[in-house]
Design an enzyme around this catalytic site. Structure first.
Site, PDB file in Angstrom:
ATOM      1  N   PRO A   2       9.245  27.714  -7.371  1.00 22.47           N
ATOM      2  CA  PRO A   2       8.870  28.885  -6.046  1.00 22.47           C
ATOM      3  C   PRO A   2      10.182  29.524  -5.747  1.00 22.47           C
ATOM      4  O   PRO A   2      11.599  28.751  -5.703  1.00 22.47           O
ATOM      5  CB  PRO A   2       8.827  27.385  -4.939  1.00 22.47           C
ATOM      6  CG  PRO A   2       9.275  25.683  -5.289  1.00 22.47           C
ATOM      7  CD  PRO A   2      10.047  26.217  -6.858  1.00 22.47           C
ATOM      8  N   GLU A   3       9.471  30.871  -5.953  1.00 25.95           N
ATOM      9  CA  GLU A   3      10.380  31.752  -5.178  1.00 25.95           C
ATOM     10  C   GLU A   3      10.640  32.032  -3.829  1.00 25.95           C
ATOM     11  O   GLU A   3       9.503  31.073  -2.648  1.00 25.95           O
ATOM     12  CB  GLU A   3      10.036  33.332  -6.074  1.00 25.95           C
ATOM     13  CG  GLU A   3      10.021  32.778  -7.602  1.00 25.95           C
ATOM     14  CD  GLU A   3       9.787  34.067  -8.586  1.00 25.95           C
ATOM     15  OE1 GLU A   3       9.841  34.976  -8.056  1.00 25.95           O
ATOM     16  OE2 GLU A   3       9.616  33.482  -9.325  1.00 25.95           O
ATOM     17  N   LYS A  59      15.841  31.358  -0.881  1.00 23.04           N
ATOM     18  CA  LYS A  59      14.600  30.515  -0.968  1.00 23.04           C
ATOM     19  C   LYS A  59      15.005  29.709  -0.779  1.00 23.04           C
ATOM     20  O   LYS A  59      14.765  28.075  -1.456  1.00 23.04           O
ATOM     21  CB  LYS A  59      14.548  29.967  -2.860  1.00 23.04           C
ATOM     22  CG  LYS A  59      14.624  31.268  -3.811  1.00 23.04           C
ATOM     23  CD  LYS A  59      14.820  31.119  -5.408  1.00 23.04           C
ATOM     24  CE  LYS A  59      14.563  32.417  -5.900  1.00 23.04           C
ATOM     25  NZ  LYS A  59      15.474  32.094  -8.068  1.00 23.04           N
ATOM     26  N   HIS A  98       7.566  10.797  -8.188  1.00 20.11           N
ATOM     27  CA  HIS A  98       7.992  11.415  -7.985  1.00 20.11           C
ATOM     28  C   HIS A  98       8.186  11.765  -6.712  1.00 20.11           C
ATOM     29  O   HIS A  98       8.585  12.562  -6.210  1.00 20.11           O
ATOM     30  CB  HIS A  98       7.907  12.958  -9.355  1.00 20.11           C
ATOM     31  CG  HIS A  98       7.963  12.259 -10.760  1.00 20.11           C
ATOM     32  ND1 HIS A  98       8.652  11.722 -11.323  1.00 20.11           N
ATOM     33  CD2 HIS A  98       6.711  12.796 -11.037  1.00 20.11           C
ATOM     34  CE1 HIS A  98       8.973  11.994 -12.467  1.00 20.11           C
ATOM     35  NE2 HIS A  98       6.967  11.895 -12.913  1.00 20.11           N
ATOM     36  N   ARG A 117      11.214  17.257 -11.958  1.00 16.99           N
ATOM     37  CA  ARG A 117      12.311  17.147 -12.516  1.00 16.99           C
ATOM     38  C   ARG A 117      13.728  17.090 -12.122  1.00 16.99           C
ATOM     39  O   ARG A 117      14.705  16.901 -12.698  1.00 16.99           O
ATOM     40  CB  ARG A 117      12.177  19.203 -13.205  1.00 16.99           C
ATOM     41  CG  ARG A 117      11.189  18.963 -13.950  1.00 16.99           C
ATOM     42  CD  ARG A 117      10.488  20.559 -14.032  1.00 16.99           C
ATOM     43  NE  ARG A 117      11.868  20.395 -15.862  1.00 16.99           N
ATOM     44  CZ  ARG A 117      11.606  22.062 -15.497  1.00 16.99           C
ATOM     45  NH1 ARG A 117      10.746  23.069 -15.458  1.00 16.99           N
ATOM     46  NH2 ARG A 117      12.877  22.371 -16.868  1.00 16.99           N
ATOM     47  N   ARG A 268      15.637  34.166 -20.845  1.00 17.15           N
ATOM     48  CA  ARG A 268      13.918  34.120 -19.839  1.00 17.15           C
ATOM     49  C   ARG A 268      13.247  35.108 -20.060  1.00 17.15           C
ATOM     50  O   ARG A 268      13.840  36.181 -20.678  1.00 17.15           O
ATOM     51  CB  ARG A 268      14.438  34.041 -17.961  1.00 17.15           C
ATOM     52  CG  ARG A 268      15.856  33.403 -18.066  1.00 17.15           C
ATOM     53  CD  ARG A 268      15.753  32.832 -16.440  1.00 17.15           C
ATOM     54  NE  ARG A 268      14.841  32.422 -16.438  1.00 17.15           N
ATOM     55  CZ  ARG A 268      14.446  32.048 -14.974  1.00 17.15           C
ATOM     56  NH1 ARG A 268      15.122  32.559 -13.536  1.00 17.15           N
ATOM     57  NH2 ARG A 268      13.699  31.032 -14.443  1.00 17.15           N
TER      58      ARG A 268
END
Length: 278
Positions: A2-3, A59, A98, A117, A268
């Site tokens: 998410p940004e 963020k 998770h 992650r 990126r």
DNA sequence: CGATCTACCTGATGGC
DNA sequence: TGCCATCAGGTAGATC
């Protein structure tokens, strides 16, 4: 993942659900979830307090809590690449894989932190959140003057996109929206940042506000993998308005005859139109 | 000081 | 079907 727009969407949802409500219990699972201090400190600090408000800086999502014995505290979450915050109306609903943290409210409802992650993190701190002192102005609320951006670009010879992604320069822009901002501003992200003109800085500031505000209105971007969803597990709609990000080989939406290309900037993926971005 | 890699992880996808 | 390589919304820390 998410940004700024995705974090802001989650914050708006959370604000509606938890302000004024009392935290009963907290459970943290996973050694990496809380790593700035002892994991048990989160439960010890939060249990019994009431949520007084929510904030967002870049963020980072902040949850402010009522005072106890004169001290006030703030709970901080960063979702990094794969974190989700999900509202669960009944804590007996089975946990998804998770799930690393559960915060129970008023006996039955629960806020769950899910993160495959494990890059995301949670911590508790004082309301001035000194851990975030390094962040630049928030891309949605505090980036208003192009000269502010010019001064923060001083001495930066990295590519323009790399500098926009630097949270110490401006906070909240990530890989998707950096591509979109550069397209709106008609600038190539691989040009040296210190060659940016005054006019280009003005366009970046305007484009940043336009892109971020529209993405918040559309409740964030959910890509193919649906890794980003809002507090209720619902996908956003901003991806339908992406002009360049992940649009390889598509025609440029400006209909200028350009075709969207991909290149790598700062390790990126970067998408742009070679025709209208200079 | 600034620039550039690398590590931190799991999971999805595509080529062979 | 595997099996392997590559890629993914981010950031901190080491190194040059």
């Amino acid at each position: 993942m998410p940004e700024l727009p995705e974090v802001e969407t989650i914050r708006l949802d959370l604000d509606r659900e938890i302000v004024g409500r009392r935290i009963d219990s907290v459970s943290i699972d996973g050694a990496r979830t809380v790593r700035r201090h002892a994991p048990e400190k989160v439960g010890r600090t939060l249990e019994g307090r009431t949520v007084t408000g929510t904030r967002r800086i870049g963020k980072y999502l902040l949850i402010d809590l009522s005072s106890r014995a004169g001290d006030v505290v703030t709970f901080v979450a960063h979702l990094r690449m794969s974190g989700q915050l999900l509202w669960t109306t009944d804590f007996s609903i089975p946990l998804v894989k998770h799930t690393h943290a559960r915060i129970r409210f008023d006996g039955i409802e629960e806020l769950r932190f899910v993160d495959p992650r494990t890059f995301g993190e949670l911590w508790v701190t004082t309301p001035d959140v000194p851990e975030l002192d390094h962040l630049g102005p928030d891309a949605l609320k505090d980036l208003t003057d192009w000269k502010q951006l010019r001064d923060r670009f001083a001495n930066k010879r990295s590519p323009l996109k790399t500098v926009l992604l630097n949270q110490e320069v401006v906070a909240g822009i990530g890989n998707i929206y950096a591509d979109e901002i550069l397209w709106v501003a008609r600038l190539r992200g691989d040009k040296a940042a210190n060659k940016t003109s005054a006019n280009a800085f003005k366009r970046i500031v305007a484009a940043t506000h336009e892109v971020m505000a529209a993405a918040v209105d559309a409740r964030g971007s959910s890509l193919r993998d649906q890794q980003y969803v809002d507090l209720y597990g619902v996908a956003g709609g901003a991806q339908r308005s992406h002009n360049v990000h992940d649009q390889m080989d598509e025609p440029c939406p400006r209909n200028d005859g350009g075709t969207i290309k991909r290149l790598v900037i700062g390790g990126r993926s970067a998408y742009y139109c070679p025709k209208c971005q200079r």
